[in-house]
Design a protein around this motif. Structure first.
Motif, PDB file in Angstrom:
ATOM      1  N   LEU A  32       7.609 -10.204  -8.265  1.00 35.67           N
ATOM      2  CA  LEU A  32       6.595  -9.466  -7.497  1.00 35.67           C
ATOM      3  C   LEU A  32       6.422  -8.035  -7.999  1.00 35.67           C
ATOM      4  O   LEU A  32       5.287  -7.564  -8.120  1.00 35.67           O
ATOM      5  N   ASP A  33       7.518  -7.354  -8.314  1.00 41.80           N
ATOM      6  CA  ASP A  33       7.383  -5.995  -8.870  1.00 41.80           C
ATOM      7  C   ASP A  33       6.542  -6.030 -10.158  1.00 41.80           C
ATOM      8  O   ASP A  33       5.558  -5.290 -10.270  1.00 41.80           O
ATOM      9  N   PRO A  34       6.899  -6.900 -11.134  1.00 41.66           N
ATOM     10  CA  PRO A  34       6.094  -6.944 -12.366  1.00 41.66           C
ATOM     11  C   PRO A  34       4.631  -7.342 -12.124  1.00 41.66           C
ATOM     12  O   PRO A  34       3.727  -6.788 -12.756  1.00 41.66           O
ATOM     13  N   LEU A  35       4.392  -8.275 -11.191  1.00 39.55           N
ATOM     14  CA  LEU A  35       3.018  -8.688 -10.898  1.00 39.55           C
ATOM     15  C   LEU A  35       2.190  -7.507 -10.404  1.00 39.55           C
ATOM     16  O   LEU A  35       1.082  -7.259 -10.887  1.00 39.55           O
ATOM     17  N   PHE A  36       2.736  -6.749  -9.465  1.00 38.23           N
ATOM     18  CA  PHE A  36       1.973  -5.624  -8.916  1.00 38.23           C
ATOM     19  C   PHE A  36       1.931  -4.435  -9.872  1.00 38.23           C
ATOM     20  O   PHE A  36       1.008  -3.635  -9.820  1.00 38.23           O
ATOM     21  N   GLU A  37       2.889  -4.350 -10.780  1.00 40.98           N
ATOM     22  CA  GLU A  37       2.802  -3.340 -11.848  1.00 40.98           C
ATOM     23  C   GLU A  37       1.645  -3.693 -12.783  1.00 40.98           C
ATOM     24  O   GLU A  37       0.913  -2.812 -13.237  1.00 40.98           O
ATOM     25  N   TRP A  41       0.008  -0.741  -9.961  1.00 38.05           N
ATOM     26  CA  TRP A  41       0.761   0.013  -8.950  1.00 38.05           C
ATOM     27  C   TRP A  41       2.074   0.545  -9.520  1.00 38.05           C
ATOM     28  O   TRP A  41       2.755  -0.127 -10.278  1.00 38.05           O
ATOM     29  N   ASP A  42       2.441   1.743  -9.113  1.00 31.62           N
ATOM     30  CA  ASP A  42       3.699   2.377  -9.532  1.00 31.62           C
ATOM     31  C   ASP A  42       4.807   1.965  -8.551  1.00 31.62           C
ATOM     32  O   ASP A  42       5.202   2.735  -7.680  1.00 31.62           O
ATOM     33  N   ILE A  43       5.290   0.745  -8.704  1.00 24.18           N
ATOM     34  CA  ILE A  43       6.288   0.174  -7.785  1.00 24.18           C
ATOM     35  C   ILE A  43       7.582   0.979  -7.789  1.00 24.18           C
ATOM     36  O   ILE A  43       8.172   1.257  -6.751  1.00 24.18           O
ATOM     37  N   LYS A  44       8.039   1.335  -8.984  1.00 27.68           N
ATOM     38  CA  LYS A  44       9.340   2.000  -9.121  1.00 27.68           C
ATOM     39  C   LYS A  44       9.246   3.524  -9.018  1.00 27.68           C
ATOM     40  O   LYS A  44      10.220   4.218  -9.254  1.00 27.68           O
ATOM     41  N   ASN A  45       8.062   4.033  -8.700  1.00 26.56           N
ATOM     42  CA  ASN A  45       7.834   5.475  -8.615  1.00 26.56           C
ATOM     43  C   ASN A  45       8.218   6.181  -9.917  1.00 26.56           C
ATOM     44  O   ASN A  45       8.891   7.210  -9.913  1.00 26.56           O
ATOM     45  N   VAL A 119      -0.773  -9.157   2.510  1.00 23.28           N
ATOM     46  CA  VAL A 119      -0.521 -10.177   1.505  1.00 23.28           C
ATOM     47  C   VAL A 119       0.857 -10.795   1.735  1.00 23.28           C
ATOM     48  O   VAL A 119       1.811 -10.100   2.088  1.00 23.28           O
ATOM     49  N   LEU A 120       0.925 -12.101   1.520  1.00 23.07           N
ATOM     50  CA  LEU A 120       2.169 -12.852   1.636  1.00 23.07           C
ATOM     51  C   LEU A 120       2.391 -13.527   0.288  1.00 23.07           C
ATOM     52  O   LEU A 120       1.458 -14.120  -0.251  1.00 23.07           O
ATOM     53  N   SER A 121       3.612 -13.411  -0.277  1.00 25.57           N
ATOM     54  CA  SER A 121       3.845 -14.076  -1.556  1.00 25.57           C
ATOM     55  C   SER A 121       5.298 -14.490  -1.735  1.00 25.57           C
ATOM     56  O   SER A 121       6.213 -13.802  -1.307  1.00 25.57           O
ATOM     57  N   ASN A 122       5.450 -15.625  -2.390  1.00 19.27           N
ATOM     58  CA  ASN A 122       6.762 -16.084  -2.852  1.00 19.27           C
ATOM     59  C   ASN A 122       6.655 -16.345  -4.359  1.00 19.27           C
ATOM     60  O   ASN A 122       7.441 -17.066  -4.920  1.00 19.27           O
ATOM     61  N   PHE A 123       5.663 -15.767  -4.978  1.00 19.54           N
ATOM     62  CA  PHE A 123       5.215 -15.927  -6.356  1.00 19.54           C
ATOM     63  C   PHE A 123       4.611 -17.300  -6.611  1.00 19.54           C
ATOM     64  O   PHE A 123       3.617 -17.404  -7.303  1.00 19.54           O
TER      65      PHE A 123
END
Length: 174
Positions: A32-37, A41-45, A119-123
């Motif tokens: 999920l982090d890589p998908l939204f990156e 989006w800056d997931i990891k700040n 949003v709901l996700s389990n990939f």
């Protein structure tokens, strides 16, 4: 990493990911982090913004009132400190595509915070709900469903997903 590589990685070990041994924390960091990156989006700040200016807040507490337990969506996506949508993660062995409770949970988070979508996700699936619709006790997973994507569609529909959830789409107001 590209969306194709992310899908390939998931596919390669999918049988394991679908077991109860694979947990939500791993899912979040692996997929999920890589998908939204990839969606900008800056997931990891990485830009080192102070907490109040971060684009994404992990497990932000939402208290409807002081007597309730604090509810914490896994991700809060924000624009200039204003919440835009939540992402609730579930491990891949949870059948979110047909689970009434997980749907109601993410819809409740969004409705309580007065957001348009959540949003709901389990990939395995990425599901977008309209959270302006009040959650009723007997609601099914189909109520207020906006879009549902299976991971095998992420590459072919990446542009469409981007138009709905990317940082640029949110910033432009789309």
């Amino acid at each position: 990493m590209t969306i194709a590589q992310l899908i390939e990685k998931y596919n390669a070990d999918r049988d394991y990911y679908l077991t109860s041994k694979y947990n939500e924390t791993l899912l979040r960091s692996d997929f999920l982090d890589p998908l939204f990156e990839l969606l900008g989006w800056d997931i990891k700040n990485s830009s080192s913004k102070p907490t109040n200016e971060r684009e994404v807040i992990l497990e932000e507490g939402l208290k409807a009132n002081a007597s309730e337990h604090s509810k914490k969506p896994d991700y809060t996506f924000r624009l200039f400190s204003e919440r835009k949508f939540f992402l609730e993660a579930k491990k891949p062995c949870v059948s979110i595509e047909s689970n009434n409770e997980t749907a109601k949970q993410v819809r409740r988070y969004g409705f309580t915070a007065k957001l348009k979508i959540s949003v709901l996700s389990n990939f395995e699936y990425l599901i977008i709900y309209d959270t302006s619709v009040k959650v009723e006790k007997d609601d099914t997973f189909q109520k207020a469903l906006v879009k549902k994507y299976h991971y095998t569609e992420y590459e072919s529909k990446f542009e469409e997903i981007s138009k709905l959830l990317s940082k640029n789409a949110v910033y432009s107001g789309a």
